[in-house]
Scaffold this active site. Structure first.
Site, PDB file in Angstrom:
ATOM      1  N   HIS A   1      -2.759  -0.385  16.248  1.00 20.26           N
ATOM      2  CA  HIS A   1      -1.661   0.021  15.360  1.00 20.26           C
ATOM      3  C   HIS A   1      -0.303  -0.028  16.046  1.00 20.26           C
ATOM      4  CE1 HIS A   1      -4.498   1.329  12.347  1.00 20.26           C
ATOM      5  NE2 HIS A   1      -3.589   1.930  11.633  1.00 20.26           N
TER       6      HIS A   1
ATOM      7  N   GLU B   1       0.840  -1.202   0.000  1.00 18.30           N
ATOM      8  CA  GLU B   1       0.000   0.000   0.000  1.00 18.30           C
ATOM      9  C   GLU B   1       0.867   1.240   0.000  1.00 18.30           C
ATOM     10  OE1 GLU B   1      -2.336  -0.987   3.470  1.00 18.30           O
ATOM     11  OE2 GLU B   1      -2.740  -2.903   2.489  1.00 18.30           O
TER      12      GLU B   1
ATOM     13  N   ASP C   1       0.276  -4.843  13.202  1.00 19.46           N
ATOM     14  CA  ASP C   1      -1.090  -5.222  13.585  1.00 19.46           C
ATOM     15  C   ASP C   1      -1.916  -5.710  12.392  1.00 19.46           C
ATOM     16  OD1 ASP C   1      -1.290  -3.366  16.426  1.00 19.46           O
ATOM     17  OD2 ASP C   1       0.082  -2.743  14.851  1.00 19.46           O
TER      18      ASP C   1
ATOM     19  N   SER D   1      -5.212  -4.653   0.401  1.00 17.64           N
ATOM     20  CA  SER D   1      -5.532  -6.084   0.365  1.00 17.64           C
ATOM     21  C   SER D   1      -4.315  -6.825   0.885  1.00 17.64           C
ATOM     22  CB  SER D   1      -5.817  -6.530  -1.081  1.00 17.64           C
ATOM     23  OG  SER D   1      -6.892  -5.843  -1.626  1.00 17.64           O
ATOM     24  N   GLU D   2      -4.169  -6.833   2.192  1.00 19.08           N
ATOM     25  CA  GLU D   2      -2.949  -7.432   2.759  1.00 19.08           C
ATOM     26  C   GLU D   2      -2.781  -8.889   2.345  1.00 19.08           C
ATOM     27  OE1 GLU D   2      -4.922  -5.371   4.449  1.00 19.08           O
ATOM     28  OE2 GLU D   2      -3.574  -3.736   5.014  1.00 19.08           O
TER      29      GLU D   2
END
Ligand SMILES: Cc1ncc(C[n+]2csc(CCOP(=O)(O)OP(=O)(O)O)c2C)c(N)n1
Ligand SMILES: [Mg+2]
Length: 819
Positions: free
Chosen positions: A595, A497, A553, A527-528
């Protein structure tokens, strides 16, 4: 060089409507007789023969699972058997027009797909190529038992070899394609274009796009097919893989010579059931899987519904799909309708469907209806088909018998370390292709390179701290290592990203946009799963990929891709595949509970990943260099707190030239004689602070050793240190429960029990959520916590007043509360 696609409000707010096109359903209507110009009699016989081969292969498995014997040969198969009896036409139709350069991926019910693709590949390869493949593959280990009992044509030998390799793999034999380490649900054979199949249903959905990406970036011929079950189209990673494959940028921003959209068919093997649930009418709302494509792009993925009971209809659809993909208009979605008579697995009582339904499908059986069409149309005689059926059934049966023969097809020896030996490939590859790497400009003139050239490569100069703007930092160090490898390995790509114009999530890639064409550095969708999955697929094809996750995370979003795919395929392939992927993961701070957690322990727990966490510029550059020349998956953790950190430890600062720091070597950052503090991650700096105070206020000399890696670890320097000091404190910023440091402390207790003066102490973050930035000092280990722990549990410090209470009672209280 930012992209120039202007977003104009006048355009955005113009009224209009979004239109959808019709989706063709079962449009193919030709008969074999009408297709005589397209299919020779020989082709039709091949289609028939391959379908019969699959039916026989699966029937044998069904019989041994349900009755313990097949044709009088008793065998107990302990493992799974997800059979595709009934689905033969869909598999053979899919594979018929594919060449060995076309690569298929699939799932747990893939025996039929594998056989169809392998048999199709054998027909397309010449005798010399086949000989070479069989003899070279694992130095002829799979071929040897087959060759012993056969002396016919090379082509038939290859068929025997292939059926035998598949059966042996399913039966966990050494002579299987992957020495039995893959097994039924994962079998593959890349020389015939068969890529890994996945027991995680839909798993191929995020991986196969990476293979298609490899073909585009490296200008390789062929298309990719991801075979996915109908129920698995509801899996998140499938959707992510589809959106990754359908990005506009392939056509709008990438150089035209790359070829446009990814050359991939998402092929739904739609048998109308998951295990017992029904996607259509029950667990989805799409009505038809083909409708999925309508949401993806204006081409609707060229989706269509095809009759998977007619192999010619499937062949026709695949041939047309190839034209679409080769024109750069991919991806394509095919909804191939079929049916399995066999249960989901042999223990399936079919309680979820009626006998009447199964009988209707059996009456329409794809093999029998093909026979009537072919014979009825006069293309091939009944007797020819029967001879072919008998011959191929005999071949499959012979190979079944050979594969269950304990002597001809042994298992890995008891006590063997073989599995351990293939967990990592530990290779070294400068470049995965000989061609010159594509770069946009002279790297010496790159703005980031020239900026770095003006920086001071050590944190302190002439006794003064170097000002931030002049300071060469961790960010620069990682950039230098990446740029070095980008300029050597033409296959190397990086994506994630905000990787391009933004400069990577935290600016590490600033300057790379100017250096690299789009196809080597690009923004991925959020879209990890697809980011990591595509890196896995790219590496399986033979390229080097660097994927970035913004925050530790977010690992959960790519959980399967990291924990089951990236980590496992080298070993599941018994070393046939390597996995040169660097997964950069930044560990956050100041952003609260979702996070700012250090998840090192999760990655460390999963076998098959190298997990490193450098925290100095010297280590970051040297370790990234090592990761980028290796062939293993490396999870490369980077602390957001430390991106601006300069080099405090390495005499002379960070070298300008190339050097490597071996992964897994702890580094003594401060010498001492009374106490050893082992650190991982940013806690190094906390430990140094504590060590300074211990020395100044209490005359205690602490040695501080940075592990730098959670996997692997060379314990030798730690043992040396403990022999000297006899006292151990382990500290990291991960929550203390289940942390890497727990394992390190336990191992060192075993290794140095006689040298230790007190049990080791572990200091970690509290077993809580990470609170807000203003409250972080309540959560992350502070240097005072180290002093408290040392005073309370290791070496009493004269006159010291602890701030916290790390006593046994406190440990018991917290554990009881689970906090
Ligand atoms: C991620 C994941 N969830 C669940 C399962 C268990 N499982 C195995 S097969 C299956 C049904 C899959 O149905 P479909 O995708 O239609 O493929 P089919 O079995 O019909 O070929 C399920 C739920 C799994 N293997 N992986
Ligand atoms: Mg299904």
């Amino acid at each position: 060089m930012p992209k120039s696609m202007l977003i104009a409000p006048d355009e955005v707010f113009r009224p209009g409507a979004i239109h959808f096109n019709d989706i063709p359903v079962n449009a193919y209507s030709q008969t074999p007789a009408e297709e005589r110009s397209r299919f020779s009699a020989e082709d039709l016989v091949h289609i028939w023969r391959d379908m019969c081969a699959i039916r026989e292969f699966e029937t044998a498995l069904n019989e041994i699972k349900t009755k313990g014997a097949y044709k009088g040969v008793a065998y107990n198969h302990a493992g799974p058997a997800h059979l595709s009896i009934g689905q033969e036409a869909a598999a053979v139709g899919m594979a018929f027009s594919l060449t060995p350069q076309d690569h298929i991926f699939g799932s747990h019910r893939s025996h039929g797909e594998i056989l169809a693709k392998g048999l199709a590949a054998i027909r397309r390869l010449g005798d010399d190529e086949l000989e070479h493949v069989m003899r070279a593959y694992r130095d002829g280990a799979v071929l040897a038992p087959v060759e012993k009992s056969y002396s016919g044509s090379v082509s038939e030998l290859a068929q025997r070899f292939f059926v035998y390799g598949a059966y042996s793999e399913i039966f966990a034999r050494e002579t299987g394609f992957n020495r039995g380490l893959g097994g039924s649900m994962h079998a593959f054979f890349t020389a015939f274009g068969i890529y890994p199949n996945n027991a995680i249903v839909g798993g191929s959905g995020s991986i196969a796009p990476g293979a298609a990406l490899f073909k585009r970036v490296n200008r390789r011929p062929g298309i990719v097919v991801a075979n996915i079950g109908d129920a698995s189209f509801s899996c998140g990673p499938v959707w992510e893989g589809v959106t990754f494959a359908a990005m506009d940028q392939y056509r709008t921003l990438w150089d035209e010579s790359i070829g446009g959209g990814l050359p991939i068919v998402f092929n739904c093997m739609n048998n109308f059931y998951g295990m017992g649930g029904q996607p259509e009418g029950e667990t989805t709302g799409m009505g038809s899987i083909a409708r999925f494509g309508a949401g993806v792009n204006p081409d609707q993925m060229h989706a269509e519904v095809i009759n998977g009971y007619n192999p010619l209809a499937v062949i026709d659809a695949f041939e047309r799909s190839r034209v679409t993909l080769e024109a750069g208009h991919g991806p394509v979605l095919l909804d191939t309708l079929t049916y399995r008579y066999s249960g989901h697995s042999p223990s399936d009582a079919s309680s979820y469907r009626s006998r009447e339904e199964v009988e209707q499908w059996e009456a329409a059986d794809c093999i029998e209806s093909f026979r009537s069409n072919v014979v009825g149309g006069g293309a091939v005689s009944e007797s020819t088909l029967e001879e072919e059926r008998a011959a191929v059934e005999q071949l499959v049966f012979d190979m079944f018998c050979l594969a269950v023969d304990e002597e001809a097809s042994p298992r890995i020896q008891a006590g063997s370390e073989m599995v351990g030996s293939v967990m990592f490939s530990n290779g070294r590859v400068e470049q995965f292709d000989e061609r010159a790497p594509e770069l946009l400009a002279d790297l010496a003139e790159n703005p980031r390179v020239t900026q770095i050239a003006g920086k001071v490569r050590t944190a302190v100069l002439d006794g003064e701290p170097v000002p931030k703007l002049k300071l060469y930092n961790v960010r620069d160090a990682i950039f230098e290592a990446l740029l070095h490898r980008f300029a050597i390995d033409p296959t190397m790509v990086a994506f994630g990203e905000e990787n391009r114009d933004w400069g990577g999530a935290f600016g590490v890639y600033r300057g790379l946009t100017e250096a690299l064409p789009y196809h080597r550095l690009f923004n991925a969708p959020i879209s990890e799963a697809a980011i990591v999955g595509a890196a896995v697929g790219y590496a399986m094809e033979g390229g080097r990929a660097v994927a970035e996750l913004m925050y530790s995370d977010f690992v959960g979003r790519a959980g399967d891709e990291i924990f089951n795919q990236l980590s496992k395929w080298q070993a599941m392939s018994a070393g046939v595949l390597s996995m040169p992927v660097v997964l950069r993961i930044s560990v956050g701070a100041k952003y609260g509970a979702q996070h700012s957690q250090d998840w090192t322990a999760l990655m460390h727990h999963i076998p098959g990943l190298k997990v490193v966490y450098p925290v100095t510029p010297y280590d970051a550059k040297g370790m990234m260099n090592s990761a980028l020349v290796g062939t293993d998956p490396v999870v490369f953790l980077e602390s957001q707190k430390l991106y601006d950190m300069g080099e405090l430890f390495q005499p002379g600062g960070v070298p300008e030239g190339y050097y490597e720091v071996e992964l897994g070597q702890p580094s003594v950052k401060r010498a001492g004689s009374d106490l050893t503090i082992v650190t991982l991650g940013p806690a190094l700096y906390t430990a140094i602070e504590a060590a300074e105070q211990l020395s100044a206020d209490f005359g205690v000399s602490a040695e501080v050793i940075d592990l730098r890696a959670a996997v692997p670890i060379d314990y030798a320097p730690l043992v040396d240190s403990l022999r000297k000091t006899g006292n151990l404190v382990c500290v990291s910023e991960a929550v203390e429960r289940g942390s890497v440091m727990q394992t390190v402390a336990a191992d060192l207790t075993q290794l140095c029990f006689d040298d230790l003066e007190a049990p080791p102490v572990i200091v970690g973050a509290r077993n809580w959520i990470t609170p807000a930035a203003e409250l972080e000092s309540l959560f992350f280990p502070q240097s005072s916590w180290l002093l408290d722990a040392i005073h309370e549990r290791v070496l009493p410090l004269a006159g010291y007043q602890p701030l916290t209470s790390p006593t046994n009672g406190e440990l018991i209280r917290r554990a009881r509360l689970g906090i």
